[in-house]
Design an enzyme around this catalytic site. Structure first.
Site, PDB file in Angstrom:
ATOM      1  N   GLU A  35      34.121  41.886  33.394  1.00  0.00           N
ATOM      2  CA  GLU A  35      35.163  41.147  32.688  1.00  0.00           C
ATOM      3  C   GLU A  35      36.446  40.995  33.534  1.00  0.00           C
ATOM      4  O   GLU A  35      37.154  40.001  33.407  1.00  0.00           O
ATOM      5  CB  GLU A  35      35.431  41.849  31.349  1.00  0.00           C
ATOM      6  CG  GLU A  35      36.433  41.174  30.441  1.00  0.00           C
ATOM      7  CD  GLU A  35      36.137  39.694  30.162  1.00  0.00           C
ATOM      8  OE1 GLU A  35      34.952  39.319  30.066  1.00  0.00           O
ATOM      9  OE2 GLU A  35      37.117  38.933  30.049  1.00  0.00           O
ATOM     10  N   GLY A  36      36.728  41.968  34.388  1.00  0.00           N
ATOM     11  CA  GLY A  36      37.917  41.870  35.256  1.00  0.00           C
ATOM     12  C   GLY A  36      37.831  40.645  36.150  1.00  0.00           C
ATOM     13  O   GLY A  36      38.780  39.848  36.236  1.00  0.00           O
ATOM     14  N   HIS A  37      36.680  40.484  36.817  1.00  0.00           N
ATOM     15  CA  HIS A  37      36.495  39.304  37.675  1.00  0.00           C
ATOM     16  C   HIS A  37      36.585  38.020  36.840  1.00  0.00           C
ATOM     17  O   HIS A  37      37.214  37.049  37.239  1.00  0.00           O
ATOM     18  CB  HIS A  37      35.115  39.340  38.333  1.00  0.00           C
ATOM     19  CG  HIS A  37      34.895  40.494  39.263  1.00  0.00           C
ATOM     20  ND1 HIS A  37      34.019  41.515  38.987  1.00  0.00           N
ATOM     21  CD2 HIS A  37      35.444  40.790  40.470  1.00  0.00           C
ATOM     22  CE1 HIS A  37      34.019  42.379  39.984  1.00  0.00           C
ATOM     23  NE2 HIS A  37      34.876  41.971  40.898  1.00  0.00           N
ATOM     24  N   GLY A 148      43.645  41.071  41.127  1.00  0.00           N
ATOM     25  CA  GLY A 148      43.802  41.920  39.958  1.00  0.00           C
ATOM     26  C   GLY A 148      44.803  43.042  40.171  1.00  0.00           C
ATOM     27  O   GLY A 148      44.871  43.633  41.255  1.00  0.00           O
ATOM     28  N   LYS A 150      44.460  45.809  38.968  1.00  0.00           N
ATOM     29  CA  LYS A 150      43.603  46.989  39.161  1.00  0.00           C
ATOM     30  C   LYS A 150      43.746  47.541  40.589  1.00  0.00           C
ATOM     31  O   LYS A 150      43.795  48.737  40.803  1.00  0.00           O
ATOM     32  CB  LYS A 150      42.155  46.592  38.862  1.00  0.00           C
ATOM     33  CG  LYS A 150      41.084  47.463  39.433  1.00  0.00           C
ATOM     34  CD  LYS A 150      40.972  48.735  38.665  1.00  0.00           C
ATOM     35  CE  LYS A 150      39.920  49.690  39.153  1.00  0.00           C
ATOM     36  NZ  LYS A 150      39.380  49.487  40.465  1.00  0.00           N
ATOM     37  N   GLN A 154      46.508  46.539  47.075  1.00  0.00           N
ATOM     38  CA  GLN A 154      45.860  45.407  47.749  1.00  0.00           C
ATOM     39  C   GLN A 154      46.595  44.095  47.435  1.00  0.00           C
ATOM     40  O   GLN A 154      46.874  43.290  48.326  1.00  0.00           O
ATOM     41  CB  GLN A 154      44.410  45.313  47.287  1.00  0.00           C
ATOM     42  CG  GLN A 154      43.724  43.999  47.602  1.00  0.00           C
ATOM     43  CD  GLN A 154      42.256  44.020  47.221  1.00  0.00           C
ATOM     44  OE1 GLN A 154      41.456  44.641  47.897  1.00  0.00           O
ATOM     45  NE2 GLN A 154      41.900  43.358  46.130  1.00  0.00           N
ATOM     46  N   SER A 187      33.374  47.534  39.572  1.00  0.00           N
ATOM     47  CA  SER A 187      31.959  47.440  39.961  1.00  0.00           C
ATOM     48  C   SER A 187      31.393  48.834  40.221  1.00  0.00           C
ATOM     49  O   SER A 187      30.192  49.046  40.119  1.00  0.00           O
ATOM     50  CB  SER A 187      31.814  46.591  41.220  1.00  0.00           C
ATOM     51  OG  SER A 187      32.434  45.344  41.031  1.00  0.00           O
ATOM     52  N   ARG A 188      32.262  49.774  40.569  1.00  0.00           N
ATOM     53  CA  ARG A 188      31.784  51.121  40.896  1.00  0.00           C
ATOM     54  C   ARG A 188      31.536  51.981  39.655  1.00  0.00           C
ATOM     55  O   ARG A 188      30.982  53.075  39.780  1.00  0.00           O
ATOM     56  CB  ARG A 188      32.765  51.821  41.837  1.00  0.00           C
ATOM     57  CG  ARG A 188      32.780  51.204  43.231  1.00  0.00           C
ATOM     58  CD  ARG A 188      33.557  52.042  44.240  1.00  0.00           C
ATOM     59  NE  ARG A 188      33.338  51.592  45.598  1.00  0.00           N
ATOM     60  CZ  ARG A 188      34.177  50.841  46.309  1.00  0.00           C
ATOM     61  NH1 ARG A 188      35.318  50.452  45.797  1.00  0.00           N
ATOM     62  NH2 ARG A 188      33.890  50.481  47.553  1.00  0.00           N
TER      63      ARG A 188
HETATM   64  P1  AMP Z   1      36.321  43.324  43.919  1.00  0.00           P
HETATM   65  O1  AMP Z   1      35.093  42.502  43.673  1.00  0.00           O
HETATM   66  O2  AMP Z   1      36.235  44.704  43.375  1.00  0.00           O
HETATM   67  O3  AMP Z   1      36.795  43.239  45.343  1.00  0.00           O
HETATM   68  O4  AMP Z   1      37.465  42.647  43.059  1.00  0.00           O
HETATM   69  C1  AMP Z   1      37.769  41.272  43.186  1.00  0.00           C
HETATM   70  C2  AMP Z   1      39.057  41.003  42.478  1.00  0.00           C
HETATM   71  O5  AMP Z   1      38.925  41.374  41.103  1.00  0.00           O
HETATM   72  C3  AMP Z   1      40.229  41.812  43.039  1.00  0.00           C
HETATM   73  O6  AMP Z   1      41.394  41.005  43.060  1.00  0.00           O
HETATM   74  C4  AMP Z   1      40.362  42.931  42.046  1.00  0.00           C
HETATM   75  O7  AMP Z   1      41.667  43.462  41.958  1.00  0.00           O
HETATM   76  C5  AMP Z   1      39.990  42.222  40.757  1.00  0.00           C
HETATM   77  N1  AMP Z   1      39.578  43.196  39.749  1.00  0.00           N
HETATM   78  C6  AMP Z   1      38.687  44.205  39.886  1.00  0.00           C
HETATM   79  N2  AMP Z   1      38.627  44.923  38.746  1.00  0.00           N
HETATM   80  C7  AMP Z   1      39.503  44.355  37.873  1.00  0.00           C
HETATM   81  C8  AMP Z   1      39.905  44.632  36.544  1.00  0.00           C
HETATM   82  N3  AMP Z   1      39.395  45.651  35.872  1.00  0.00           N
HETATM   83  N4  AMP Z   1      40.838  43.843  35.985  1.00  0.00           N
HETATM   84  C9  AMP Z   1      41.392  42.800  36.664  1.00  0.00           C
HETATM   85  N5  AMP Z   1      41.048  42.488  37.916  1.00  0.00           N
HETATM   86  C10 AMP Z   1      40.122  43.250  38.523  1.00  0.00           C
END
Ligand code: AMP
Length: 283
Positions: A35-37, A148, A150, A154, A187-188
Site C-alpha cells: 500500500e505504501g508504494h 515516501g 518511511k 533517503q 517490503s521487508r
Molecule cells: P522501496 O521499493 O522500498 O525502495 O520503496 C520505494 C518508495 O516507496 C520509496 O520512496 C519509499 O520511501 C516508499 N515507501 C516504502 N514504504 C512506504 C510506506 N510504508 N509508506 C509510504 N511510502 C513508502
C-alpha cells in the site's frame, strides 16, 4: 499500461508525452508493492498526466551481507497492481541496462545528512541510492518524483541532490502508509515470523509515545530519546540500533525542539532490520 525494459524505449515514450505537453510523474521503487508504494502512485496519478513507475532492485545500494539476492521480487503481481492504480508505464530494466560492465560514475551527497543514521550503519547505501535516482531523473526527466516519508533520510538526500545539481524536478514527500496496528508497510515485513510481526509494532509504539511527550510539552531531545529506548527495551525480540531526535533539514541532532523535529529509529527484530520515523511538532 505498458512495461518497458530499455532506456531507449522509455525515452521515446516520454518524448511523445512531452510533445503533447503532458506532465510526467516518476515513482522509483524496488518492487514487491504494498500500500505504501501504491499511495505514491496514486498521488502521482492525481498530480501528473503520465505516471512512470520504475521497478529495479538496485544492487549498488545493498552492502555486503545485505539481502540483494533474497530481496522479494514478484514482477507479475507488481505489474497488475500498478495497472490497477492507473500507472502508464512500468520501467523494469535489467541490471546491465542501468550498470553496463564499464560503469564507473557515481553521484554522492556529502555531509552529515548522508553520514549519520542509516549512512553510519550502511556505508555506500546512499551513494547507490543517489546514483540510481540521478540516472532515473536523467532518463525520464520527470516534472515530479515521489518518495515516501518511511525512508525520510533517503527523501531528504534525494531532495538535496536535486537542488544542488539543479535538476528540474520537484521531489515530493508522501506520508507513511501503515498497517492497522501502526507498523509501517515495508517490503521487508514479509521476513517477519508471526511472533516477530507482533513485536515489530514496537517502532510505532515508541514513536507515538515520543509524539505524545512532545505534545505534552517535552522539548528535551535526551528525554525523548530515552523514552523511545525504554519502549524498545521492553520488547524482548527487539534490538535498538539507533534512536535520534533531529532537525528536519540536515537531520543533525537536536538538543531542544523549538518547533518540530524528526524522531528516527532503526530496530532489529530477529534478523530483520526495520526503520521508521515521525515528525513531531510542538503544540
Ligand atoms: P522501496 O521499493 O522500498 O525502495 O520503496 C520505494 C518508495 O516507496 C520509496 O520512496 C519509499 O520511501 C516508499 N515507501 C516504502 N514504504 C512506504 C510506506 N510504508 N509508506 C509510504 N511510502 C513508502
Amino acid at each position: 499500461m505498458i512495461t518497458v525494459t530499455t532506456i531507449t524505449e522509455l525515452r521515446s515514450l516520454v518524448i511523445e508525452e512531452r510533445i503533447n505537453r503532458r506532465t510526467v510523474g516518476l515513482v522509483p521503487t524496488m518492487g514487491a508493492f504494498h500500500e505504501g508504494h501504491l499511495s505514491l502512485m496514486r498521488q502521482a496519478r492525481e498530480q501528473t498526466d503520465f505516471v512512470i513507475v520504475s521497478l529495479f532492485v538496485n544492487p549498488t545500494q545493498f552492502g555486503e551481507g545485505e539481502d540483494f539476492e533474497a530481496y522479494p521480487r514478484d514482477e507479475e503481481r507488481d505489474q497488475a497492481l500498478a495497472e490497477e492504480t492507473g500507472v502508464n508505464v512500468v520501467f523494469a530494466p535489467a541490471v546491465e541496462e542501468i550498470y553496463p560492465p564499464e560503469f564507473s560514475t557515481y553521484v554522492e551527497v556529502e555531509g552529515s545528512i548522508t553520514s549519520r543514521l542509516e549512512g553510519a550503519l550502511r556505508p555506500n547505501h546512499f551513494k547507490g541510492v543517489t546514483t540510481v535516482v540521478a540516472k532515473l531523473f536523467d532518463i525520464v526527466g520527470p516534472d515530479m518524483a515521489y518518495f515516501g516519508q518511511k525512508d525520510l533520510q533517503q527523501a531528504y538526500i534525494v531532495k538535496r541532490m536535486a537542488g544542488d545539481l539543479n535538476m528540474p524536478v520537484e521531489v515530493i514527500l508522501c506520508p507513511t502508509a501503515r498497517e492497522a496496528d501502526g507498523l509501517a508497510m515495508s517490503s521487508r515485513n514479509v521476513y517477519l515470523s508471526p511472533e516477530e510481526r507482533k513485536a515489530a509494532t514496537v517502532l510505532f509504539r515508541s514513536l507515538s509515545n515520543a509524539e505524545h511527550l512532545v505534545q505534552e510539552g517535552e522539548r528535551h531531545a535526551h528525554v525523548i530519546k530515552e523514552a523511545v529506548r525504554e519502549v524498545v527495551a521492553a520488547e524482548p525480540l527487539a534490538d535498538l540500533q539507533y534512536a535520534e531526535v533531529c532537525d528536519t533539514i540536515n537531520l543533525d541532532n537536536l538538543d531542544e525542539i523549538e518547533t518540530e523535529a524528526a524522531v528516527l529509529l532503526a530496530v532489529k527484530i530477529g534478523k530483520t532490520r526495520l526503520i521508521d520515523n515521525m515528525i513531531v511538532r510542538r503544540p
